[in-house]
Design a protein around this motif. Sequence first.
Motif, mmCIF file in Angstrom:
data_model
loop_
_atom_site.group_PDB
_atom_site.id
_atom_site.type_symbol
_atom_site.label_atom_id
_atom_site.label_comp_id
_atom_site.label_asym_id
_atom_site.label_seq_id
_atom_site.Cartn_x
_atom_site.Cartn_y
_atom_site.Cartn_z
ATOM 1 N N THR A 301 -2.323 13.719 5.241
ATOM 2 C CA THR A 301 -2.793 12.606 4.400
ATOM 3 C C THR A 301 -2.420 11.243 4.964
ATOM 4 N N GLY A 302 -1.515 11.205 5.952
ATOM 5 C CA GLY A 302 -1.062 9.927 6.495
ATOM 6 C C GLY A 302 0.083 9.321 5.716
ATOM 7 N N SER A 303 0.543 10.017 4.656
ATOM 8 C CA SER A 303 1.618 9.473 3.825
ATOM 9 C C SER A 303 2.404 10.610 3.199
ATOM 10 N N MET A 304 3.659 10.326 2.825
ATOM 11 C CA MET A 304 4.461 11.304 2.081
ATOM 12 C C MET A 304 4.391 11.049 0.576
ATOM 13 N N ILE A 305 3.650 10.027 0.178
ATOM 14 C CA ILE A 305 3.354 9.763 -1.234
ATOM 15 C C ILE A 305 1.891 10.129 -1.437
ATOM 16 N N VAL A 306 1.646 11.196 -2.198
ATOM 17 C CA VAL A 306 0.308 11.812 -2.225
ATOM 18 C C VAL A 306 -0.278 11.750 -3.631
ATOM 19 N N PRO A 307 -1.468 11.150 -3.801
ATOM 20 C CA PRO A 307 -2.117 11.187 -5.112
ATOM 21 C C PRO A 307 -2.635 12.582 -5.399
ATOM 22 N N TYR A 308 -2.402 13.036 -6.637
ATOM 23 C CA TYR A 308 -2.921 14.341 -7.051
ATOM 24 C C TYR A 308 -3.404 14.235 -8.493
ATOM 25 N N GLN A 309 -4.712 14.327 -8.695
ATOM 26 C CA GLN A 309 -5.329 14.145 -10.003
ATOM 27 C C GLN A 309 -4.850 12.818 -10.598
ATOM 28 N N ASP A 310 -4.208 12.842 -11.760
ATOM 29 C CA ASP A 310 -3.746 11.596 -12.382
ATOM 30 C C ASP A 310 -2.273 11.320 -12.105
ATOM 31 N N LYS A 311 -1.721 12.001 -11.091
ATOM 32 C CA LYS A 311 -0.295 11.867 -10.785
ATOM 33 C C LYS A 311 -0.105 11.352 -9.358
ATOM 34 N N ILE A 312 1.106 10.924 -9.063
ATOM 35 C CA ILE A 312 1.504 10.583 -7.700
ATOM 36 C C ILE A 312 2.667 11.485 -7.342
ATOM 37 N N LEU A 313 2.495 12.329 -6.322
ATOM 38 C CA LEU A 313 3.548 13.263 -5.895
ATOM 39 C C LEU A 313 4.367 12.622 -4.787
ATOM 40 N N ASP A 314 5.669 12.606 -4.984
ATOM 41 C CA ASP A 314 6.588 11.947 -4.050
ATOM 42 C C ASP A 314 7.290 12.991 -3.190
ATOM 43 N N PHE A 315 6.780 13.185 -1.962
ATOM 44 C CA PHE A 315 7.426 14.106 -1.019
ATOM 45 C C PHE A 315 8.425 13.371 -0.125
ATOM 46 N N LYS A 316 8.509 12.060 -0.275
ATOM 47 C CA LYS A 316 9.390 11.257 0.586
ATOM 48 C C LYS A 316 10.834 11.282 0.107
ATOM 49 N N SER A 317 11.042 11.159 -1.192
ATOM 50 C CA SER A 317 12.400 11.155 -1.748
ATOM 51 C C SER A 317 13.003 12.551 -1.660
ATOM 52 N N PRO A 318 14.340 12.667 -1.664
ATOM 53 C CA PRO A 318 14.968 13.996 -1.688
ATOM 54 C C PRO A 318 14.466 14.802 -2.883
ATOM 55 N N PHE A 319 14.136 16.071 -2.662
ATOM 56 C CA PHE A 319 13.638 16.915 -3.736
ATOM 57 C C PHE A 319 14.779 17.209 -4.725
ATOM 58 N N LYS A 320 14.438 17.263 -6.009
ATOM 59 C CA LYS A 320 15.441 17.561 -7.044
ATOM 60 C C LYS A 320 15.995 18.969 -6.841
ATOM 61 N N TRP A 321 17.279 19.148 -7.156
ATOM 62 C CA TRP A 321 17.973 20.434 -6.991
ATOM 63 C C TRP A 321 18.687 20.741 -8.301
ATOM 64 N N ILE A 322 18.275 21.793 -9.028
ATOM 65 C CA ILE A 322 18.835 22.085 -10.349
ATOM 66 C C ILE A 322 18.802 23.589 -10.603
ATOM 67 N N SER A 323 19.822 24.107 -11.292
ATOM 68 C CA SER A 323 19.863 25.544 -11.572
ATOM 69 C C SER A 323 18.925 25.889 -12.726
ATOM 70 N N MET A 324 18.486 27.134 -12.746
ATOM 71 C CA MET A 324 17.623 27.597 -13.829
ATOM 72 C C MET A 324 18.314 27.439 -15.176
ATOM 73 N N ASN A 325 19.615 27.785 -15.223
ATOM 74 C CA ASN A 325 20.336 27.710 -16.494
ATOM 75 C C ASN A 325 20.429 26.272 -17.002
ATOM 76 N N ASP A 326 20.685 25.325 -16.096
ATOM 77 C CA ASP A 326 20.766 23.921 -16.513
ATOM 78 C C ASP A 326 19.427 23.411 -17.037
ATOM 79 N N LEU A 327 18.348 23.848 -16.420
ATOM 80 C CA LEU A 327 17.017 23.456 -16.906
ATOM 81 C C LEU A 327 16.773 23.962 -18.322
ATOM 82 N N ILE A 328 17.129 25.239 -18.543
ATOM 83 C CA ILE A 328 16.930 25.820 -19.875
ATOM 84 C C ILE A 328 17.813 25.104 -20.898
#
Length: 498
Positions: A301-328
């Motif tokens: 795409t030429g960028s790490m910030i990618v439009p997807y439908q009505d959202k903007i997906l940020d592949f540039k920033s560090p990806f979130k890291w969270i346990s399944m239990n903490d999410l629940i």
Amino acid sequence: MENKQPQVELTDQEQFRREKLAKYKELGVEPFGQAYKVSHHVSDIRALCEKKSDKALERMNLEVSIAGRIMAIRRMGKASFVNIQDKTGNIQSFIGINVIGEKAYNLFKLADIGDIVGIKGRVMKTKTGELTIRCAKYTHLTKCLHPLPEKYHGLTDVEERSRKRYLDLMVNDEARKIAFARPKVVRSIQEYLDNEGFVEVETAVLSPILGGASARPFITHHNALDKDFYLRIATELNLKRLIVGGMERVYEIGRLFRNEGMDATHNPEFTTIEVYQAYTDLQGMRHLAEKMVRKAAKDVTGSMIVPYQDKILDFKSPFKWISMNDLIKEKCGIDFSKITDFNEAKALADSRGLHLDKFKNTVGHVMNEFFEEFCQDDLIQPTFVYSYPIEVSPLTKKGKDPRYTERFELFVNGKELANAYSELNDPIDQKERFLAQLKAKELGDEEANEMDNDFIEALEYGMAPTGGIGMGIDRLVMLLTNQTQVREVILFPVMRDK
């Protein structure tokens, strides 16, 4: 008994085009053609000429020879304009009787939209500034016997476009863009892994044992061996055998086959990449996945910030890291790490309206159901969810708490994109997991693994501590090309009968 084929009734247009075939032969021209030497593609011509002034273009005196499909014809007596489309785009050509001669112009007059032709001539600009090839030599290459669908109205049904992908590619710019973007995604991943010292391999598609994932298989029969085989549902176990053999860093991009439902993100035949690296773990796979996806986004795409439908997906920033239990805990206010009794967990499931299959009879199964029902859809930005219950991770190394495993799944836009493990390399533990899978199969789990004694024997020879990851190529292409239907990014998806 004679097998009579149904008579196909031709439209007036189709009949008219067929009647022209004899006229080509009268002119000494084969209607279904010959080889043709192409000097430039449309994108080459535009790159060389588009920004040049008329005078600069005239001084350049660029002669080109292109081939492609006629997408439009504007006839004006003894001169015409046609639009020619090749794999890289569309360009106008001016064809005049006083330039190509009467015989060639009579040949051109037989042309219909959809015919494939060769145009040789000099590049110029019209008075309106449109880049145009002034045709000096016209060559008929292939007759099109059907009228093309209208560009904007004739081929809009998704199912019809998927069935007739060749027409979709002819008239749909977006379809061509996706078709060429997909191999770019694959090449980007290969480049990254090759530069990191990985080796691309190929493993067997036919397998005598069901393993490597939880899925219902397709079954086929080998006549010479008189034995049933599964079409592979994963490449995992064979790739791990290569790690045991000492190859250390391997990957495979290939087709998998799962005999399951079809929807917006599932096709029974799909493409994944699986990567295995000796002497690393879940954290190693985390960093590998982040860099690999980030590079693919940038390359395609030429960028790490990618439009997807009505959202903007940020592949540039560090990806979130969270346990399944903490999410629940965040979403539902329940701490499954403090629940050890299945009946307590089942009561919580019942209170939230969750149905549990008979084989989902542990706290871990209930925990996974809560995650899938109440948490997964909200994971829009790239998120690693780690520490999965052991019951849903039969090939994964245990964590510090033996109820959970060293596993993550990467989610983007509420869908799983990748699945990674610190691989289980303890053959005794692996055998116990396989036995648990056999019990689940007896209780009705059609997706449970079978016992693979050869794989256990391989582990007994010793597999280095290893990290592994599998990622869906189709889903990544969907994200990077802004598509919501998996059939849009698979050239020939499985289709229901009309």
